[in-house]
Motif scaffolding. Structure first.
Motif, PDB file in Angstrom:
ATOM      1  N   SER A  46       9.687  -2.113  -0.424  1.00 11.66           N
ATOM      2  CA  SER A  46       9.041  -3.373  -0.846  1.00 11.66           C
ATOM      3  C   SER A  46       9.354  -3.682  -2.301  1.00 11.66           C
ATOM      4  O   SER A  46       9.805  -4.784  -2.638  1.00 11.66           O
ATOM      5  CB  SER A  46       7.519  -3.275  -0.663  1.00 11.66           C
TER       6      SER A  46
ATOM      7  N   TRP B 133       1.208  -7.203  -4.545  1.00 15.65           N
ATOM      8  CA  TRP B 133       1.419  -6.123  -3.564  1.00 15.65           C
ATOM      9  C   TRP B 133       0.449  -4.980  -3.828  1.00 15.65           C
ATOM     10  O   TRP B 133      -0.214  -4.469  -2.911  1.00 15.65           O
ATOM     11  CB  TRP B 133       2.865  -5.630  -3.651  1.00 15.65           C
ATOM     12  N   HIS B 134       0.350  -4.575  -5.072  1.00 24.78           N
ATOM     13  CA  HIS B 134      -0.468  -3.435  -5.466  1.00 24.78           C
ATOM     14  C   HIS B 134      -1.951  -3.718  -5.224  1.00 24.78           C
ATOM     15  O   HIS B 134      -2.692  -2.861  -4.699  1.00 24.78           O
ATOM     16  CB  HIS B 134      -0.210  -3.138  -6.951  1.00 24.78           C
TER      17      HIS B 134
ATOM     18  N   TRP C  13       7.889   2.462   2.832  1.00 19.69           N
ATOM     19  CA  TRP C  13       7.459   1.064   2.758  1.00 19.69           C
ATOM     20  C   TRP C  13       7.302   0.597   1.317  1.00 19.69           C
ATOM     21  O   TRP C  13       7.774  -0.477   0.943  1.00 19.69           O
ATOM     22  CB  TRP C  13       6.151   0.879   3.520  1.00 19.69           C
ATOM     23  N   GLU C  14       6.668   1.421   0.493  1.00 18.34           N
ATOM     24  CA  GLU C  14       6.467   1.048  -0.903  1.00 18.34           C
ATOM     25  C   GLU C  14       7.794   1.001  -1.654  1.00 18.34           C
ATOM     26  O   GLU C  14       8.059   0.065  -2.419  1.00 18.34           O
ATOM     27  CB  GLU C  14       5.517   2.035  -1.591  1.00 18.34           C
TER      28      GLU C  14
ATOM     29  N   HIS D 224      -2.780  -3.585  -1.575  1.00 16.25           N
ATOM     30  CA  HIS D 224      -2.755  -2.223  -1.029  1.00 16.25           C
ATOM     31  C   HIS D 224      -3.893  -1.351  -1.550  1.00 16.25           C
ATOM     32  O   HIS D 224      -4.061  -0.222  -1.074  1.00 16.25           O
ATOM     33  CB  HIS D 224      -1.395  -1.580  -1.311  1.00 16.25           C
ATOM     34  N   HIS D 225      -4.651  -1.877  -2.500  1.00 12.58           N
ATOM     35  CA  HIS D 225      -5.880  -1.190  -2.907  1.00 12.58           C
ATOM     36  C   HIS D 225      -7.114  -1.839  -2.278  1.00 12.58           C
ATOM     37  O   HIS D 225      -8.105  -1.153  -2.010  1.00 12.58           O
ATOM     38  CB  HIS D 225      -6.028  -1.193  -4.436  1.00 12.58           C
TER      39      HIS D 225
ATOM     40  N   PHE E 232       0.059   3.318   3.424  1.00 13.26           N
ATOM     41  CA  PHE E 232       1.275   3.139   2.634  1.00 13.26           C
ATOM     42  C   PHE E 232       1.185   3.591   1.180  1.00 13.26           C
ATOM     43  O   PHE E 232       2.168   4.098   0.643  1.00 13.26           O
ATOM     44  CB  PHE E 232       1.684   1.656   2.660  1.00 13.26           C
ATOM     45  N   HIS E 233       0.047   3.378   0.535  1.00 12.58           N
ATOM     46  CA  HIS E 233       0.018   3.556  -0.919  1.00 12.58           C
ATOM     47  C   HIS E 233      -0.644   4.848  -1.385  1.00 12.58           C
ATOM     48  O   HIS E 233      -0.423   5.282  -2.524  1.00 12.58           O
ATOM     49  CB  HIS E 233      -0.672   2.354  -1.571  1.00 12.58           C
TER      50      HIS E 233
ATOM     51  N   SER F 279       6.740   7.827  -3.684  1.00 17.35           N
ATOM     52  CA  SER F 279       6.183   6.792  -2.803  1.00 17.35           C
ATOM     53  C   SER F 279       6.806   6.918  -1.427  1.00 17.35           C
ATOM     54  O   SER F 279       7.896   7.476  -1.265  1.00 17.35           O
ATOM     55  CB  SER F 279       6.468   5.391  -3.354  1.00 17.35           C
TER      56      SER F 279
ATOM     57  N   LEU G  62      -4.083  -0.575   4.443  1.00 13.69           N
ATOM     58  CA  LEU G  62      -2.830  -0.592   3.686  1.00 13.69           C
ATOM     59  C   LEU G  62      -2.780   0.576   2.705  1.00 13.69           C
ATOM     60  O   LEU G  62      -1.736   1.218   2.548  1.00 13.69           O
ATOM     61  CB  LEU G  62      -2.681  -1.920   2.930  1.00 13.69           C
ATOM     62  N   TYR G  63      -3.913   0.848   2.054  1.00 15.69           N
ATOM     63  CA  TYR G  63      -3.951   1.961   1.094  1.00 15.69           C
ATOM     64  C   TYR G  63      -3.709   3.289   1.797  1.00 15.69           C
ATOM     65  O   TYR G  63      -2.867   4.079   1.370  1.00 15.69           O
ATOM     66  CB  TYR G  63      -5.290   1.979   0.358  1.00 15.69           C
TER      67      TYR G  63
END
Length: 251
Positions: A164, A125-126, A160-161, A129-130, A139-140, A157, A135-136
């Motif tokens: 998840s 996931w991480h 979503w994060e 998202h990077h 959400f992140h 956070s 996505l970054y």
């Protein structure tokens, strides 16, 4: 059975465990209790160089504004997102409390498997998202507001994060058919490791110092991620970052 007295005590408070409010109050209270010692260290580090020497970023200091901001977002996510979903889960899956406690070795083995599964899921996931800019940004990025980590930033956070990672944590014990006590211990350990990851201190008794051969990253590992952003994507263990070529130790 070694765990039976503990489980008998918890069964004596079964009405609490069966409450729809229990999961969210449990996770929130455990999280805040684990954050408190590190908040105290943050206060002491302002005056004592003995404490400050263990800070990963010695020039940084926590502000009350950041504490308020982190607490506000944590409470917001728990009340508006986590609580409704736990009530829905409580309605669809009534709590089952067996009379017998699990064997200790069985509990420990399943907690470890849950941690390894969560570590892999969070890594994927991480990393995504990077690697995916949309996505970054969407959400992140919020979680990376603070390049200097502190305990309360663990849950800083977006929805979503939060949902998840919460889904990963909740699903793994269910998939393994864990006993409720095993599930509870996993949640406690998982919350502790997450807080310790973000605590901002490299303490002599930290988890990464207790686990040999560099198998566990810990606070230093994750602090480097917040500084560099392109490395150390796994939350706990180091093997996935080694395999992906994204491990950075700072040496």
């Amino acid at each position: 059975m070694l765990l039976q007295p503990v489980w008998n005590f918890l069964l004596g408070h079964s009405s609490v465990q069966r409450s729809p409010f229990f999961p969210v109050l449990f996770s929130l209270s455990v999280y805040l209790i684990f954050c408190l010692p590190f908040l105290l260290l943050d206060l002491l580090s302002l005056r004592w160089t003995l404490v400050r020497r263990y800070k990963l970023q010695s020039q940084s200091s926590i502000s009350w504004a950041s504490v308020r901001s982190c607490l506000a977002l944590t409470l917001y996510n728990h009340l508006l997102f986590i609580f409704p979903l736990t009530v829905l889960n409580w309605y669809l899956r009534p709590v089952q409390l067996p009379q017998e406690a699990p064997p200790l070795h069985h509990l420990l083995a399943q907690v470890l498997v849950c941690l390894l599964l969560f570590d892999f899921q969070s890594f994927v996931w991480h990393l995504l998202h990077h690697k995916v800019p949309w996505l970054y940004r969407t959400f992140h990025k919020l979680h990376h507001t603070y390049t200097s980590t502190s305990a309360l930033t663990a849950e800083y956070s977006g929805a979503w994060e939060t949902l998840s990672l919460g889904l990963f944590a909740a699903a793994n014990p269910m998939l393994l058919g864990c006993h409720p006590l095993t599930e509870m211990v996993f949640f406690i350990v998982n919350i502790w490791l997450s807080v310790e990851d973000h605590c901002g201190y490299d303490l002599p008794w930290a988890t990464h110092r207790l686990i040999p051969f560099g198998l566990y990253g810990g606070a230093r590992h994750h602090d480097l991620h917040h500084l560099k952003s392109k490395c150390n994507f796994a939350p706990y263990f180091t093997h996935w970052d080694r395999l992906a070529g994204t491990l950075y130790t700072g040496d």
